[in-house]
Write an enzyme that holds these catalytic residues in place. Structure first.
Site, short mmCIF file in Angstrom:
data_model
loop_
_atom_site.label_atom_id
_atom_site.label_comp_id
_atom_site.label_asym_id
_atom_site.label_seq_id
_atom_site.Cartn_x
_atom_site.Cartn_y
_atom_site.Cartn_z
N LYS A 155 0.72 -1.08 -0.04
CA LYS A 155 -0.06 -0.14 -0.02
C LYS A 155 0.91 1.09 -0.03
CE LYS A 155 -4.05 -0.13 0.61
NZ LYS A 155 -5.25 -0.09 -0.50
N CYS B 30 -11.60 0.28 4.44
CA CYS B 30 -11.41 1.83 4.31
C CYS B 30 -10.97 2.23 2.76
CB CYS B 30 -10.36 2.63 5.07
SG CYS B 30 -9.84 1.51 6.56
N GLU C 273 -10.14 13.78 4.22
CA GLU C 273 -11.44 13.22 3.83
C GLU C 273 -12.55 13.50 4.85
OE1 GLU C 273 -9.48 8.84 2.56
OE2 GLU C 273 -10.48 8.97 4.55
#
Length: 269
Positions: A116, A128, A193
């Site tokens: 990732k 997520c 976010e």
């Protein structure tokens, strides 16, 4: 346990309000039609050396927002996750799924894969990710946006954990609230976010995608508290924020969440 020290108040440090006018002026590459991927601001080598599949996923388009969760347009995941853009106020929509075993109430956690690009190898909630700027996953009205997030959750639960959509029907996700937060990952990358929190209780079959997830486990609330005491483990900042504020109260009311669902106010963290 204390919140991650690198996580900041979402609205801290922005020179200007996060409005459509300001964002589109600062980021002319944003596609304000919410139809197509925005071009990156030139490839200056940020993705060199990263896993090929994870680099490909950085081309997906996130939904760019103002601070009231109204869509402005779309931009690539890469553009949305560069700290140099985040620090100018670039904000996107996300979701966090918390999946519980319906028999014993244990929560399914995952450890993110080393591949990732953001927050590798950290433990976090079940899934997520982001709704994309594609038909069926967007929306300005909260009810429509929430339905888009549910569809995105089905898509990512399948892609990351191999959970068939039939085992997590859209109408079984309970929408609790939205959190607005900002957190750096490694100096180059980060998150900024408005994150939709979804709970679901479901018996599921897992077929783990090792490019996304390196480990998983079901835990009780007490077992999760013990994990936080283990200095060898690291956790995503949004997961720690949710745990430190709301998760355990929600978890203790898993049998009757109605008092906690469909919150309209955005929680600024």
């Amino acid at each position: 346990m204390s919140a991650a020290t690198t996580t900041t108040t979402a609205t801290q440090g922005h020179a200007q309000p996060i409005t459509a006018e300001n964002v589109l002026r600062l980021f002319p590459e944003i596609d304000s039609s919410l139809a197509n991927a925005a071009t990156n601001r030139g490839d200056s080598g940020e993705l060199q050396g990263h896993d090929e599949e994870q680099v490909r996923l950085m081309e997906e388009v996130c939904i760019v927002l103002d601070e009231d969760d109204k869509p402005i347009g779309s931009a690539s995941k890469k553009v949305c996750h560069l700290m140099k853009n985040i620090d100018l106020g670039l904000l996107h929509r996300a979701f966090s799924v918390f999946l519980f075993d319906p028999e014993d109430g244990r929560l399914l956690l995952q450890q993110r894969a080393d591949e990732k690009i953001t927050f590798p190898a950290m433990w976090t909630n079940t899934c997520c990710s982001h709704p994309l700027g594609i038909p069926g996953e967007t929306g300005a009205d909260l009810a429509v946006a929430t339905q888009g997030v549910r569809r995105a959750a089905q898509r990512k639960l399948d892609q990351e954990l191999g959970i068939p959509s039939s085992q997590v029907p859209s109408d079984k996700f309970k929408f609790l609230t939205r959190i607005h937060y900002k957190a750096p990952s490694d100096g180059l990358w980060g998150e900024h976010e408005i994150d939709y929190i979804l709970f679901i209780q479901a018996k599921v079959d897992l077929n783990i995608n090792p490019n996304e997830v390196q480990a998983y486990k079901y835990v009780s609330a007490d077992e999760l508290r013990e994990m936080f005491k283990d200095e060898k483990l690291s956790f995503t900042p949004w997961f720690k924020l949710i745990c430190n504020t709301m998760l355990f109260e929600w978890w203790s009311n898993l049998a009757d969440l109605d008092a906690f669902t469909n919150e309209t106010q955005i929680r600024r963290m």
